[in-house]
Design an enzyme around this catalytic site. Structure first.
Site, PDB file in Angstrom:
ATOM      1  N   SER A 100       0.118  -7.127  -2.542  1.00  0.00           N
ATOM      2  CA  SER A 100      -0.917  -8.122  -2.860  1.00  0.00           C
ATOM      3  C   SER A 100      -0.989  -9.204  -1.780  1.00  0.00           C
ATOM      4  O   SER A 100      -2.076  -9.602  -1.349  1.00  0.00           O
ATOM      5  CB  SER A 100      -0.600  -8.810  -4.191  1.00  0.00           C
ATOM      6  OG  SER A 100      -0.767  -7.909  -5.241  1.00  0.00           O
ATOM      7  N   ASP A 160       1.123  -3.930 -13.376  1.00  0.00           N
ATOM      8  CA  ASP A 160       1.521  -2.884 -12.419  1.00  0.00           C
ATOM      9  C   ASP A 160       2.894  -2.285 -12.738  1.00  0.00           C
ATOM     10  O   ASP A 160       3.240  -1.218 -12.231  1.00  0.00           O
ATOM     11  CB  ASP A 160       1.541  -3.450 -10.994  1.00  0.00           C
ATOM     12  CG  ASP A 160       0.130  -3.793 -10.517  1.00  0.00           C
ATOM     13  OD1 ASP A 160      -0.841  -3.260 -11.069  1.00  0.00           O
ATOM     14  OD2 ASP A 160       0.013  -4.611  -9.575  1.00  0.00           O
ATOM     15  N   GLY A 175      -8.513  -0.781  -4.722  1.00  0.00           N
ATOM     16  CA  GLY A 175      -9.422  -1.660  -5.463  1.00  0.00           C
ATOM     17  C   GLY A 175      -9.336  -3.087  -4.955  1.00  0.00           C
ATOM     18  O   GLY A 175     -10.343  -3.800  -4.898  1.00  0.00           O
TER      19      GLY A 175
HETATM   20  C1  S3P Z   1      -3.849  -7.274  -7.755  1.00  0.00           C
HETATM   21  C2  S3P Z   1      -4.223  -7.568  -9.021  1.00  0.00           C
HETATM   22  C3  S3P Z   1      -4.110  -6.630 -10.144  1.00  0.00           C
HETATM   23  C4  S3P Z   1      -3.135  -5.509  -9.819  1.00  0.00           C
HETATM   24  C5  S3P Z   1      -3.368  -4.905  -8.472  1.00  0.00           C
HETATM   25  C6  S3P Z   1      -3.241  -5.970  -7.396  1.00  0.00           C
HETATM   26  C7  S3P Z   1      -4.025  -8.273  -6.705  1.00  0.00           C
HETATM   27  O1  S3P Z   1      -5.372  -6.077 -10.403  1.00  0.00           O
HETATM   28  O2  S3P Z   1      -3.190  -4.511 -10.810  1.00  0.00           O
HETATM   29  O3  S3P Z   1      -2.437  -3.880  -8.210  1.00  0.00           O
HETATM   30  O4  S3P Z   1      -3.464  -8.092  -5.602  1.00  0.00           O
HETATM   31  O5  S3P Z   1      -4.716  -9.270  -6.953  1.00  0.00           O
HETATM   32  P1  S3P Z   1      -6.465  -6.862 -11.296  1.00  0.00           P
HETATM   33  O6  S3P Z   1      -6.817  -8.109 -10.624  1.00  0.00           O
HETATM   34  O7  S3P Z   1      -7.633  -5.930 -11.386  1.00  0.00           O
HETATM   35  O8  S3P Z   1      -5.772  -7.043 -12.613  1.00  0.00           O
END
Ligand code: S3P
Length: 448
Positions: free
Chosen positions: A38, A334, A108
């Protein structure tokens, strides 16, 4: 030792790696984990957007943050790897329209957070991803960004996604937004767009999600205020490169080995330079609740992020169960697959609720966890927003389908350490999305 075999499908020309994981007798050793996924994303994006050159040390080795670097490069940032560190020279706030599609791969985070960064720019930005990313929901970022004045075309709510940069038609305007979903990615998209908006953008979150964007923005010189659960960011601020930043070790990667340490009576695990940011450290509380003994040593602050060394053993009471719901479920989103994967070995079982978001991750993680637990002989009840896994069960080595989801691959490789017989993990190459070194470290730490 874990062994891997590769098979190639003649129909799709994709290569699938099957990893064999053998049971272990214990789990012991020390390591420093690669940089947090992240945090790496945010530094890749903000260093590429800022003015000047930022040196990124211990950048994540996962494919996902490298997708973010690749997209920044495609929009004009200079990205150089010197064999150890990554040097990113930013565009000084003006991203270029890329010559082709911005390929986010499996990530994502790349797609959602970059959507915010390009929303106020000039030009057209078309985002694509792999099969999994192409069906993940993008409406959640389109809504706030359109309220700010951005124009975004989605394909039935998903990628491919085209963003028409607002600078060509009057620019973005600030909004006051209440995020209906507990998502750090949505929060980040709004904050990044807020950098280019006229006025002060504010965003309120009902659950305190990971705050790496807030720390990273401040590290690049941005003024950002938090009052209660609301963040305020003034538009028009310029970002200045940081001489050098070290990315802390990844708590979500650590979670797999922390759970492995919980499986054995005489385990001992030491993790150096691990990110222990309070918005990410709920896993340590769960480890304690499940009977682990956690010591946190040498905590320091680096650019707002807390970093420490942690030592974990299993306590005398053995592996206990835990109930996870509400805010905790969002903060552990996660880590839930690996907690669920070790749950059958616990004394009292694990209940997970309020985790519907798991269904729209890299795979439907509720369905896949349930399927793979059953493939290993466990009893489990599936719920729309979670699952109940009774304790006191034994697992047999089985055939696990990763669904090409990195966290499913790694979660069931940990369960396999206590199964009876060998476990075959199909699609194990997915681990590289966040933790390419996973199987090497697993072999090193598992005592056989
Ligand atoms: C993340 C936020 C989470 C997490 C992803 C990384 C981030 O997703 O599941 O692996 O780096 O901000 P969401 O914001 O969709 O909950």
């Amino acid at each position: 030792m874990a062994t891997a075999t590769e098979t190639t499908s003649s129909h799709s020309h994709t290569t699938s790696v099957t990893q064999i994981v053998r049971p272990a007798r214990s789990f012991r050793g020390s390591l420093m984990l690669p940089g947090d996924k992240s945090i790496s994303h945010r530094y890749a994006m903000l260093a590429g957007y800022a003015e000047g050159t930022t040196k990124l040390e211990n950048f994540s080795s996962g494919q996902d943050p490298h997708s973010s670097l690749g997209c920044m490069k495609a929009m004009g940032a200079k990205v150089e790897f010197d064999g150890k560190d990554i040097h990113v020279t930013g565009v000084g706030g003006k991203l270029q329209q890329p010559a082709g599609d911005l390929d986010c791969g499996n990530s994502g985070s790349t797609m959602r957070m970059l959507a915010g960064l390009v929303a106020g720019q000039q030009g057209e930005f078309r985002f694509i991803g792999d099969e999994s990313l192409t069906v993940r929901p993008m409406e959640r970022i389109r809504k706030p960004l359109e309220l700010m004045g951005a124009k975004i075309d989605l394909t039935e709510g998903h990628a491919p996604m085209t963003i028409h940069g607002a600078s060509s038609y009057g620019g973005l305007k600030a909004i006051d937004f209440e995020s209906p979903i507990a998502s750090a990615q949505v929060k980040t998209a709004v904050l990044f767009a807020g950098l280019e908006a006229a006025g002060t953008t504010s965003i309120a979150e009902s659950v305190r999600t990971r705050d790496h964007s807030e720390h990273a923005l401040r590290a690049f010189g941005v003024k950002l205020e938090r009052k209660d659960n609301r963040l305020h960011i003034e538009g028009g601020q310029k970002l200045k490169a940081i001489h050098s930043v070290t990315i802390p070790g990844d708590m979500s990667s650590a979670a797999f080995f922390l759970c492995a340490a919980l499986l054995f009576e005489d385990s001992n695990l030491v993790l150096d330079s691990l990110g222990v940011n309070p918005t990410r450290a709920a896993m340590l509380d769960v480890v304690t609740a499940m009977g682990g003994v956690v010591k946190v040593l040498d905590v320091q602050e680096q650019h707002g992020e807390m970093v420490g060394t942690i030592q974990v053993n299993r306590g005398h009471e053995g592996l206990k169960g835990v109930d996870i719901s509400g805010e905790l479920a969002a903060q552990l989103i996660d880590e839930l697959p690996v907690i669920a994967a070790i749950a059958p070995f616990s004394r009292d079982g694990v209940k997970i609720r309020d985790a519907r978001e798991l269904r729209v991750k890299e795979s439907d993680r509720i369905a896949l966890v349930v399927k793979n637990l059953r493939a290993m002989g466990a009893e489990v009840t599936e719920h729309e927003d979670g699952m109940d896994i009774p304790g006191g069960q034994t697992l047999r080595g089985g055939v696990v389908d990763s669904g090409l989801d990195h966290r499913i691959t790694m979660a069931f490789s940990i369960a396999a350490l206590r199964a009876q017989g060998e476990t075959e993990i199909h699609g194990a190459e997915a681990a590289s999305v966040s933790f390419p070194e996973f199987y090497t470290w697993l072999d090193e730490l598992a005592v056989r």
